[in-house]
Design an enzyme around this catalytic site. Sequence first.
Site, PDB file in Angstrom:
ATOM      1  N   LYS A 182      15.872   0.436   5.786  1.00  0.00           N
ATOM      2  CA  LYS A 182      15.647   1.810   6.560  1.00  0.00           C
ATOM      3  C   LYS A 182      16.757   1.968   6.544  1.00  0.00           C
ATOM      4  O   LYS A 182      17.095   1.216   8.049  1.00  0.00           O
ATOM      5  CB  LYS A 182      14.144   1.609   6.613  1.00  0.00           C
ATOM      6  CG  LYS A 182      13.062   2.481   6.147  1.00  0.00           C
ATOM      7  CD  LYS A 182      12.662   2.660   5.242  1.00  0.00           C
ATOM      8  CE  LYS A 182      11.902   2.023   4.349  1.00  0.00           C
ATOM      9  NZ  LYS A 182      11.377   2.694   2.943  1.00  0.00           N
ATOM     10  N   ASP A 188       9.403  -2.558   0.041  1.00  0.00           N
ATOM     11  CA  ASP A 188       9.476  -1.108   0.395  1.00  0.00           C
ATOM     12  C   ASP A 188       8.340  -0.984   1.646  1.00  0.00           C
ATOM     13  O   ASP A 188       7.911  -0.009   1.237  1.00  0.00           O
ATOM     14  CB  ASP A 188       9.434  -0.354  -0.577  1.00  0.00           C
ATOM     15  CG  ASP A 188       9.221   1.415  -0.546  1.00  0.00           C
ATOM     16  OD1 ASP A 188      10.394   1.329   0.084  1.00  0.00           O
ATOM     17  OD2 ASP A 188       8.758   1.852  -1.104  1.00  0.00           O
ATOM     18  N   ALA A 217       0.796  -1.449   0.195  1.00  0.00           N
ATOM     19  CA  ALA A 217       0.110   0.347   0.460  1.00  0.00           C
ATOM     20  C   ALA A 217       0.862   1.308   0.239  1.00  0.00           C
ATOM     21  O   ALA A 217       1.724   1.353   0.589  1.00  0.00           O
ATOM     22  CB  ALA A 217      -1.280   0.179   1.111  1.00  0.00           C
ATOM     23  N   PRO A 218      -0.098   2.329  -0.553  1.00  0.00           N
ATOM     24  CA  PRO A 218      -0.844   2.516  -1.358  1.00  0.00           C
ATOM     25  C   PRO A 218      -0.977   1.734  -3.147  1.00  0.00           C
ATOM     26  O   PRO A 218      -1.642   1.870  -3.739  1.00  0.00           O
ATOM     27  CB  PRO A 218      -0.709   4.358  -1.813  1.00  0.00           C
ATOM     28  CG  PRO A 218       0.207   4.539  -1.844  1.00  0.00           C
ATOM     29  CD  PRO A 218       0.867   3.066  -0.767  1.00  0.00           C
ATOM     30  N   GLY A 219       0.382   1.549  -3.257  1.00  0.00           N
ATOM     31  CA  GLY A 219       0.694   0.630  -3.970  1.00  0.00           C
ATOM     32  C   GLY A 219       1.421   1.162  -5.509  1.00  0.00           C
ATOM     33  O   GLY A 219       1.311   0.670  -6.771  1.00  0.00           O
ATOM     34  N   GLY A 220       2.407   1.725  -5.206  1.00  0.00           N
ATOM     35  CA  GLY A 220       3.169   2.581  -5.691  1.00  0.00           C
ATOM     36  C   GLY A 220       4.180   1.412  -6.993  1.00  0.00           C
ATOM     37  O   GLY A 220       4.026   1.265  -8.113  1.00  0.00           O
ATOM     38  N   ASP A 275      -1.093  -6.355   2.191  1.00  0.00           N
ATOM     39  CA  ASP A 275      -0.882  -5.269   2.742  1.00  0.00           C
ATOM     40  C   ASP A 275      -2.238  -5.030   3.693  1.00  0.00           C
ATOM     41  O   ASP A 275      -2.965  -5.098   2.969  1.00  0.00           O
ATOM     42  CB  ASP A 275      -0.249  -3.952   2.863  1.00  0.00           C
ATOM     43  CG  ASP A 275       0.177  -2.340   2.914  1.00  0.00           C
ATOM     44  OD1 ASP A 275      -0.719  -2.174   4.565  1.00  0.00           O
ATOM     45  OD2 ASP A 275       1.403  -2.224   2.713  1.00  0.00           O
TER      46      ASP A 275
END
Length: 356
Positions: free
Chosen positions: A312, A282, A226-229, A245
């Site tokens: 991260k 991600d 999410a949101p789905g990029g 997700d």
Amino acid sequence: MNEYETEHEQEKQDREQAESVFICTANRDFAAYAQEELRRLFGSVKSSVLSDREVLLVKLNETEEAAARKIADSRPIFLRHIQPVQFEREGENAGELLGEAAAFVLGAGRIGAGVKAALQVRKSADAGGESAPQLKEWLEELLRASEAEFVSAGADWIVSVYLTASGIYAGISRPEDNLSDWSGGAVRFRREEGQLSRAKFKLLEAEREFGLDLSAYRAAVDIGAAPGGWTSLLLERGLKVTAVDPAKLHPSLLKLPNLTYIRKNAGEVKFRDNEFDLLVCDMSWSPKLMVQLVTGLLHALAPGGTAIVTIKLMHKKPMALIKEVIASFEDSRLQVQRAKQLFHNREEITLYMIKY
């Protein structure tokens, strides 16, 4: 001293006297780690900041050719772009400085009729006056006499110019010697109408940087989608995508035929062995939790399959963290091919891995 000893001594003296100068670029918050990568390669490194903590002027104790090759071969994580400095002048008049830089380029004899040349012009934050695109137009006009073909991609040579408030630096190099053939390593993509998030640019850049073709894969699982990029890009490439997700995917994706959406935490999902040939992740989670989730699902990635994962960098020792994460993945049958802080990464790096 015999002839061999004399020649060996001369080579040693030449190496000791060799020096080259580069402008180096990195993410502003991680430039210190780019400098550390250089120190590990060259030992003594003299550097100064040219702009906004991310652009450095660096002197290295090897020839330009040897230094560029050594940097490229080391595949640095944080160092994004280098350009040689073969011409340098102090001054404040941009027009005069650019004219002198153009004279240097013409005199170097590397660009001419039938040669494709890319002009990459940048300026420091404190350099006033014309914009970088305007300066590039000036430079192209000044170099018309060379009869070279000026291109934005596929160049034989890159002419790099960096202007500051007090001077100018210029160099000519092959694209492969700059780490990136984009100006300053800043990989730019055009934002599309209806694009779900800037995260899509990270996967696009990873595809380019790692020499991948996403359309060559069959089925992908996107962990923390999410949101789905990333999911949207994989669907555009023609893959069957399983997006996992607990948060909501963008409504525009939900009716697409190649999408399977599992609204759960990835740790709660069961997949068949070897179900996917691509795994991407991600997530804005702690690296240790991300590693646990990804390794827990590796049985679903076929041998020879690819994993693209962002890490991260959440504390002040990124090098140690990266080493720990890579060791964890390699213990789980993932062979790391590349680790890179991409232009579109922020406080993170991207790993490209193959399951063996």
